[in-house]
Motif scaffolding. Structure first.
Motif, PDB file in Angstrom:
ATOM      1  N   ASP A  95       0.891  -1.226   0.044  1.00 47.32           N
ATOM      2  CA  ASP A  95       0.085   0.046  -0.049  1.00 47.32           C
ATOM      3  C   ASP A  95       0.813   0.999  -0.191  1.00 47.32           C
ATOM      4  OD1 ASP A  95      -1.424   2.279   0.623  1.00 47.32           O
ATOM      5  OD2 ASP A  95      -2.405   1.152   2.420  1.00 47.32           O
ATOM      6  N   PRO A  96       0.775   2.077  -0.951  1.00 46.71           N
ATOM      7  CA  PRO A  96       1.970   3.367  -1.227  1.00 46.71           C
ATOM      8  C   PRO A  96       1.635   4.105  -0.015  1.00 46.71           C
ATOM      9  CG  PRO A  96       0.060   3.305  -2.884  1.00 46.71           C
ATOM     10  CD  PRO A  96      -0.179   1.950  -2.182  1.00 46.71           C
ATOM     11  N   GLU A  97       0.410   4.325   0.543  1.00 45.72           N
ATOM     12  CA  GLU A  97       0.362   5.561   1.625  1.00 45.72           C
ATOM     13  C   GLU A  97       0.879   4.658   2.813  1.00 45.72           C
ATOM     14  OE1 GLU A  97      -3.804   6.530   1.742  1.00 45.72           O
ATOM     15  OE2 GLU A  97      -3.657   7.325  -0.187  1.00 45.72           O
ATOM     16  N   ALA A  98       0.648   3.489   3.243  1.00 42.92           N
ATOM     17  CA  ALA A  98       1.474   2.789   4.125  1.00 42.92           C
ATOM     18  C   ALA A  98       2.720   2.638   4.147  1.00 42.92           C
ATOM     19  CB  ALA A  98       1.066   1.270   4.338  1.00 42.92           C
ATOM     20  N   ALA A  99       3.547   2.742   3.071  1.00 45.00           N
ATOM     21  CA  ALA A  99       4.874   2.860   3.005  1.00 45.00           C
ATOM     22  C   ALA A  99       5.562   4.234   3.206  1.00 45.00           C
ATOM     23  CB  ALA A  99       5.294   2.239   1.360  1.00 45.00           C
ATOM     24  N   THR A 100       4.748   5.236   2.627  1.00 42.00           N
ATOM     25  CA  THR A 100       4.943   6.474   2.745  1.00 42.00           C
ATOM     26  C   THR A 100       4.935   6.898   4.278  1.00 42.00           C
ATOM     27  OG1 THR A 100       4.155   7.322   0.629  1.00 42.00           O
ATOM     28  CG2 THR A 100       4.446   9.005   2.311  1.00 42.00           C
ATOM     29  N   ARG A 101       4.028   6.542   5.056  1.00 40.91           N
ATOM     30  CA  ARG A 101       3.430   6.601   6.483  1.00 40.91           C
ATOM     31  C   ARG A 101       4.733   6.112   7.172  1.00 40.91           C
ATOM     32  NH1 ARG A 101      -1.588   5.636   5.828  1.00 40.91           N
ATOM     33  NH2 ARG A 101      -1.433   3.621   6.510  1.00 40.91           N
ATOM     34  N   LEU A 102       5.189   4.915   6.698  1.00 40.99           N
ATOM     35  CA  LEU A 102       6.431   4.330   7.635  1.00 40.99           C
ATOM     36  C   LEU A 102       7.548   4.854   7.706  1.00 40.99           C
ATOM     37  CD1 LEU A 102       7.632   1.560   8.828  1.00 40.99           C
ATOM     38  CD2 LEU A 102       8.199   0.813   6.376  1.00 40.99           C
ATOM     39  N   VAL A 103       8.079   5.590   6.436  1.00 39.58           N
ATOM     40  CA  VAL A 103       9.104   6.402   6.524  1.00 39.58           C
ATOM     41  C   VAL A 103       8.953   7.620   7.478  1.00 39.58           C
ATOM     42  CG1 VAL A 103      10.637   7.565   4.971  1.00 39.58           C
ATOM     43  CG2 VAL A 103       9.895   5.365   4.063  1.00 39.58           C
ATOM     44  N   GLN A 104       7.708   8.159   7.338  1.00 35.62           N
ATOM     45  CA  GLN A 104       7.413   9.410   8.023  1.00 35.62           C
ATOM     46  C   GLN A 104       7.315   8.989   9.569  1.00 35.62           C
ATOM     47  OE1 GLN A 104       3.651  10.669   6.567  1.00 35.62           O
ATOM     48  NE2 GLN A 104       4.691  11.820   4.984  1.00 35.62           N
ATOM     49  N   ASP A 105       6.962   7.977   9.902  1.00 32.65           N
ATOM     50  CA  ASP A 105       7.019   7.382  11.517  1.00 32.65           C
ATOM     51  C   ASP A 105       8.223   7.275  11.809  1.00 32.65           C
ATOM     52  OD1 ASP A 105       4.291   7.593  11.362  1.00 32.65           O
ATOM     53  OD2 ASP A 105       3.863   5.286  11.151  1.00 32.65           O
ATOM     54  N   VAL A 106       9.222   6.550  10.654  1.00 36.35           N
ATOM     55  CA  VAL A 106      10.485   6.409  11.490  1.00 36.35           C
ATOM     56  C   VAL A 106      11.227   7.811  11.542  1.00 36.35           C
ATOM     57  CG1 VAL A 106      12.854   5.312  10.618  1.00 36.35           C
ATOM     58  CG2 VAL A 106      10.526   4.256  10.111  1.00 36.35           C
ATOM     59  N   ASP A 107      10.922   8.557  10.730  1.00 36.31           N
ATOM     60  CA  ASP A 107      11.669  10.006  10.719  1.00 36.31           C
ATOM     61  C   ASP A 107      11.034  10.530  12.257  1.00 36.31           C
ATOM     62  OD1 ASP A 107      12.061  12.847  10.441  1.00 36.31           O
ATOM     63  OD2 ASP A 107      12.013  12.715   8.203  1.00 36.31           O
ATOM     64  N   HIS A 108       9.923  10.714  12.496  1.00 34.84           N
ATOM     65  CA  HIS A 108       9.443  11.115  13.611  1.00 34.84           C
ATOM     66  C   HIS A 108       9.912  10.484  14.901  1.00 34.84           C
ATOM     67  CE1 HIS A 108       5.890  12.740  11.211  1.00 34.84           C
ATOM     68  NE2 HIS A 108       6.941  13.625  11.238  1.00 34.84           N
ATOM     69  N   ALA A 109      10.053   9.351  14.887  1.00 32.86           N
ATOM     70  CA  ALA A 109      10.397   8.496  16.072  1.00 32.86           C
ATOM     71  C   ALA A 109      12.032   8.310  16.224  1.00 32.86           C
ATOM     72  CB  ALA A 109       9.954   7.188  15.995  1.00 32.86           C
ATOM     73  N   LEU A 110      12.695   8.131  15.056  1.00 35.49           N
ATOM     74  CA  LEU A 110      14.248   7.927  15.322  1.00 35.49           C
ATOM     75  C   LEU A 110      15.008   8.734  14.449  1.00 35.49           C
ATOM     76  CD1 LEU A 110      14.082   4.187  14.389  1.00 35.49           C
ATOM     77  CD2 LEU A 110      14.093   5.062  16.749  1.00 35.49           C
ATOM     78  N   GLY A 111      14.395   9.481  13.463  1.00 39.16           N
ATOM     79  CA  GLY A 111      15.155  10.472  12.434  1.00 39.16           C
ATOM     80  C   GLY A 111      15.103   9.878  11.291  1.00 39.16           C
ATOM     81  N   SER A 112      15.588  10.799  10.348  1.00 40.42           N
ATOM     82  CA  SER A 112      15.532  10.665   8.865  1.00 40.42           C
ATOM     83  C   SER A 112      16.204   9.483   8.252  1.00 40.42           C
ATOM     84  CB  SER A 112      16.081  12.227   8.220  1.00 40.42           C
ATOM     85  OG  SER A 112      15.682  11.676   6.861  1.00 40.42           O
ATOM     86  N   VAL A 113      15.653   8.761   7.474  1.00 36.27           N
ATOM     87  CA  VAL A 113      16.105   7.227   7.201  1.00 36.27           C
ATOM     88  C   VAL A 113      17.446   7.554   6.267  1.00 36.27           C
ATOM     89  CG1 VAL A 113      15.923   5.057   5.456  1.00 36.27           C
ATOM     90  CG2 VAL A 113      14.018   6.079   7.247  1.00 36.27           C
ATOM     91  N   ASP A 114      18.604   7.237   6.613  1.00 37.04           N
ATOM     92  CA  ASP A 114      19.999   7.343   5.727  1.00 37.04           C
ATOM     93  C   ASP A 114      20.052   6.011   5.059  1.00 37.04           C
ATOM     94  OD1 ASP A 114      20.910   9.682   7.085  1.00 37.04           O
ATOM     95  OD2 ASP A 114      20.967   8.401   8.700  1.00 37.04           O
ATOM     96  N   ILE A 115      19.597   4.846   5.484  1.00 39.66           N
ATOM     97  CA  ILE A 115      20.000   3.487   4.986  1.00 39.66           C
ATOM     98  C   ILE A 115      18.584   2.710   4.970  1.00 39.66           C
ATOM     99  CG2 ILE A 115      21.162   1.394   5.301  1.00 39.66           C
ATOM    100  CD1 ILE A 115      23.031   2.760   7.045  1.00 39.66           C
TER     101      ILE A 115
END
Ligand code: BGC
Length: 261
Positions: free
Chosen positions: A69-89
């Motif tokens: 689900d494209p929205e779920a994938a986008t949300r996942l990356v955003q959730d990681v960003d908020h919780a841990l920081g911007s995805v580098d890898i």
């Protein structure tokens, strides 16, 4: 002394509750990365990966998403960003062999499911992670393909097509982003001993048949994939992009040709 360090990096590993992904997540954490442990159904396994990372003094958190689900994938990356920081890898590891059926005896719904998980999911995740990576001019995307991006495999047309597609997606994405500080690579595992191929390695006859297809004569261990991925994700691999690194014990060197041509 040369040391692989991912100290200030945030890594997202998809399918990290599974056989290969769980070891990739733990190995990246051992190199110092903060790890987002993605899972779809395996909450208990994902939680135990997080606990294992924390027990060694690492940082990790579990995240659930249906990546087809494209929205779920986008949300996942955003959730990681908020919780841990911007995805580098980003490690696009989640995948499925699908079930074995030759074309004509298969069904198109199954074809679509395998393509969704093995090809479209990695595309959605890469697309979601790319924006912040481009902004930071820093990022590595590693797509876990398979020796079956090269080797045809009877009964697994959806899988081979998806992995070959993921390989060309890797190269094209690498070309689009090589001047933006982002490297994109594929790692092609051979036969690695995980639950995905347990039906084969748990029986002596099919295990022997598989071992004979591997020049080194044995299945690989998940750690043998995870170490290569950790190296490729690190700055030690700063000059490599847009290619597939096969980690297959020599499956791709046609061991059967040792006995004549
Ligand atoms: C598949 C395994 C298989 C291996 C070698 C991998 O991509 O996931 O099930 O054993 O290729 O054929």
């Amino acid at each position: 002394m040369i040391k692989i360090s991912l100290e200030d990096r945030i890594a997202l590993v998809t399918g990290a509750s599974g056989g290969l992904g769980s070891v990739i997540a733990q190995t990246l954490a051992q190199a110092g990365a903060t790890v987002a442990v993605h899972y779809r159904n395996g909450k208990a396994q994902a939680d135990s990966v997080v606990a294992a990372i924390k027990a060694l003094g690492g940082r990790a958190q579990a995240f659930s998403a249906d990546l087809s689900d494209p929205e779920a994938a986008t949300r996942l990356v955003q959730d990681v960003d908020h919780a841990l920081g911007s995805v580098d890898i980003l490690i696009n590891n989640a995948g499925t062999d699908g079930t074995c059926a030759v074309v004509g005896k298969d069904d198109s719904q199954h074809w679509q499911q395998v393509l969704d998980v093995d090809l479209t999911g990695p595309y959605y995740c890469a697309r979601a992670a790319l924006g912040p990576m481009q902004k930071n001019a820093r990022g590595v995307i590693i797509n876990v393909t398979s020796v079956h991006e090269f080797i045809p495999w009877k009964g697994y047309s959806a899988y081979t097509a998806a992995k070959a597609g993921l390989s060309m997606f890797t190269k094209t994405l690498a070309q689009e982003n090589a001047d933006k500080g982002i490297r994109v690579l594929a790692v092609a595992p051979g036969a690695i001993q995980t639950p995905i191929n347990e039906a084969v390695w748990s029986h002596p006859n099919s295990l022997k048949d598989l071992d004979e297809k591997i020049a080194m004569g044995r299945l690989g261990k998940p750690s043998e994939i995870a170490y290569v991925i950790t190296f490729l994700a690190s700055d030690l691999a700063s000059y490599i992009t847009g290619t597939t690194v096969a980690v297959d014990g020599g499956m791709l060197i046609y061991p059967e040709f040792r006995h004549g041509g």
